[in-house]
Design a protein around this motif. Structure first.
Motif, PDB file in Angstrom:
ATOM      1  N   SER A   3      27.948  85.939  32.866  1.00  0.00           N
ATOM      2  CA  SER A   3      28.216  85.973  31.433  1.00  0.00           C
ATOM      3  C   SER A   3      29.522  85.290  31.067  1.00  0.00           C
ATOM      4  O   SER A   3      29.732  84.901  29.916  1.00  0.00           O
ATOM      5  CB  SER A   3      28.238  87.424  30.942  1.00  0.00           C
ATOM      6  N   GLN A   4      30.407  85.128  32.051  1.00  0.00           N
ATOM      7  CA  GLN A   4      31.706  84.513  31.784  1.00  0.00           C
ATOM      8  C   GLN A   4      31.806  83.080  32.316  1.00  0.00           C
ATOM      9  O   GLN A   4      32.797  82.400  32.058  1.00  0.00           O
ATOM     10  CB  GLN A   4      32.810  85.354  32.411  1.00  0.00           C
ATOM     11  N   ALA A   5      30.786  82.656  33.046  1.00  0.00           N
ATOM     12  CA  ALA A   5      30.849  81.320  33.647  1.00  0.00           C
ATOM     13  C   ALA A   5      31.025  80.247  32.593  1.00  0.00           C
ATOM     14  O   ALA A   5      31.806  79.300  32.772  1.00  0.00           O
ATOM     15  CB  ALA A   5      29.595  81.061  34.479  1.00  0.00           C
ATOM     16  N   SER A   6      30.322  80.373  31.470  1.00  0.00           N
ATOM     17  CA  SER A   6      30.429  79.366  30.408  1.00  0.00           C
ATOM     18  C   SER A   6      31.836  79.329  29.825  1.00  0.00           C
ATOM     19  O   SER A   6      32.367  78.246  29.542  1.00  0.00           O
ATOM     20  CB  SER A   6      29.404  79.649  29.317  1.00  0.00           C
ATOM     21  N   ARG A   7      32.436  80.500  29.675  1.00  0.00           N
ATOM     22  CA  ARG A   7      33.800  80.543  29.117  1.00  0.00           C
ATOM     23  C   ARG A   7      34.779  79.832  30.043  1.00  0.00           C
ATOM     24  O   ARG A   7      35.608  79.025  29.597  1.00  0.00           O
ATOM     25  CB  ARG A   7      34.228  81.995  28.914  1.00  0.00           C
ATOM     26  N   TYR A   8      34.701  80.105  31.340  1.00  0.00           N
ATOM     27  CA  TYR A   8      35.589  79.436  32.282  1.00  0.00           C
ATOM     28  C   TYR A   8      35.280  77.941  32.359  1.00  0.00           C
ATOM     29  O   TYR A   8      36.182  77.119  32.511  1.00  0.00           O
ATOM     30  CB  TYR A   8      35.479  80.071  33.664  1.00  0.00           C
ATOM     31  N   ALA A   9      33.997  77.589  32.253  1.00  0.00           N
ATOM     32  CA  ALA A   9      33.622  76.176  32.277  1.00  0.00           C
ATOM     33  C   ALA A   9      34.288  75.427  31.132  1.00  0.00           C
ATOM     34  O   ALA A   9      34.852  74.335  31.331  1.00  0.00           O
ATOM     35  CB  ALA A   9      32.107  76.035  32.202  1.00  0.00           C
ATOM     36  N   HIS A  10      34.230  75.990  29.940  1.00  0.00           N
ATOM     37  CA  HIS A  10      34.860  75.339  28.785  1.00  0.00           C
ATOM     38  C   HIS A  10      36.377  75.284  28.947  1.00  0.00           C
ATOM     39  O   HIS A  10      37.019  74.294  28.546  1.00  0.00           O
ATOM     40  CB  HIS A  10      34.476  76.063  27.498  1.00  0.00           C
ATOM     41  N   GLN A  11      36.966  76.320  29.531  1.00  0.00           N
ATOM     42  CA  GLN A  11      38.410  76.327  29.756  1.00  0.00           C
ATOM     43  C   GLN A  11      38.811  75.199  30.705  1.00  0.00           C
ATOM     44  O   GLN A  11      39.793  74.479  30.461  1.00  0.00           O
ATOM     45  CB  GLN A  11      38.830  77.680  30.347  1.00  0.00           C
ATOM     46  N   ALA A  40      30.619  76.113  38.204  1.00  0.00           N
ATOM     47  CA  ALA A  40      30.328  74.687  38.431  1.00  0.00           C
ATOM     48  C   ALA A  40      28.982  74.297  37.830  1.00  0.00           C
ATOM     49  O   ALA A  40      28.835  73.195  37.283  1.00  0.00           O
ATOM     50  CB  ALA A  40      30.352  74.388  39.929  1.00  0.00           C
ATOM     51  N   TYR A  41      28.011  75.178  37.921  1.00  0.00           N
ATOM     52  CA  TYR A  41      26.696  74.894  37.346  1.00  0.00           C
ATOM     53  C   TYR A  41      26.789  74.820  35.821  1.00  0.00           C
ATOM     54  O   TYR A  41      26.176  73.939  35.197  1.00  0.00           O
ATOM     55  CB  TYR A  41      25.713  75.980  37.765  1.00  0.00           C
ATOM     56  N   SER A  42      27.567  75.698  35.216  1.00  0.00           N
ATOM     57  CA  SER A  42      27.773  75.640  33.766  1.00  0.00           C
ATOM     58  C   SER A  42      28.462  74.338  33.367  1.00  0.00           C
ATOM     59  O   SER A  42      28.091  73.703  32.372  1.00  0.00           O
ATOM     60  CB  SER A  42      28.605  76.841  33.298  1.00  0.00           C
TER      61      SER A  42
END
Length: 278
Positions: A3-11, A40-42
């Motif tokens: 659920s947080q992967a996208s947030r870290y990806a954008h960061q 990484a996938y995000s």
């Protein structure tokens, strides 16, 4: 973490876009290697949505002697990989080139061996069968970049941060004969590379590198990547046409504008590269 992967990806993408340092993700919460590949996938999905095309992979931390040289702060000492894109890969005409470092955060240079797959390997491909899938081999410089202060991170942090991949500069490809493919681990195990840095005022040999044994060879690195991908169902398996850069032969050395870096090989018929940075 999903659920947080996208947030870290954008960061991480924002840090890359604005050439800035960020805190380690592993300082915010526990970060496993599997978590890092979720991030990484995000990142891959976002970059594809923005128009970039994955055209291969980079392998990192594949050579045993590297570990004491990096700022790795944990014990998860496993080879890593990350996508490379049509926007991050270029070919150096006549093995000479000029590369801008604008926007690169803490850039370093790594001399590597690059493969192109001519055939898609079977899921259970042996080392010899994997070698038979190769179309060509080339020498390349990977320019790596790090969004974490002082080049210190956990292995998981480095996976999430694009595998530290910045740019891949590839020299002249050499098509591999059947005989060369058959003996490739032994050929590469007997090869070495020198890395020099020239400026207006000096010319200095900065490093020399080689494969300690066959287990350190670029072909073994490719085999380990192929095995790892069998366990990562979210990612596409290796495919014909992919370009794979297999890990540095020397320490990753800091670079800056005004320098020209030059390599020369012995023990293998590959030309060196000459790249000037601006």
């Amino acid at each position: 973490m999903s659920s947080q992967a996208s947030r870290y990806a954008h960061q991480l993408l924002d840090a890359r876009a604005h050439s800035k340092l960020i805190p380690l993700i592993s300082q915010s919460e526990p970060l496993s290697v599997d978590d890092a590949y979720d991030i990484a996938y995000s990142i891959r999905n976002i970059r594809v949505a923005q128009g970039e095309q994955p055209i291969g992979r980079k392998i990192g931390f594949s050579v045993h002697k590297e570990w004491s040289r990096y700022g790795v702060t944990d014990d998860a000492r496993v080879p890593i990989w990350a996508p490379v894109y049509d926007t991050t890969v270029r070919f150096a005409e006549d093995n000479h080139g000029t590369q801008s470092l604008a926007g690169a955060v803490q850039p370093r240079i790594e001399p590597e061996i690059v493969f192109k797959l001519g055939k898609t390997p079977a899921p259970d491909a042996s080392l010899d069968e994997l070698a038979d899938c190769l179309e060509w081999m080339a020498h390349g410089f990977e320019i790596v970049a790090c969004p974490f202060a002082n080049w210190e991170f956990t292995v998981a942090d480095s996976i999430a941060a694009f595998g530290l991949h910045g740019t891949l500069i590839i020299g002249e490809p050499h098509v591999l004969s059947s005989a060369t493919k058959h003996h490739l681990p032994q050929i590469l195990a007997g090869a070495s590379v020198s890395l020099s840095c020239n400026t207006e005022t000096s010319s200095v040999l900065r490093a020399a590198g080689f494969c300690n044994d066959e287990m350190d060879s670029p072909l073994h690195a490719l085999w380990h990547l192929h095995q790892l991908l069998q366990k990562q169902s979210q990612f596409r398996q290796l495919q014909a046409g992919e370009i794979i850069t297999t890990g540095t032969w020397t320490d990753a050395l800091p670079i800056k504008p005004g320098q020209t870096w030059i390599t020369a090989f012995s023990g293998v018929t590959l030309p060196g590269l000459t790249v000037s940075f601006v």
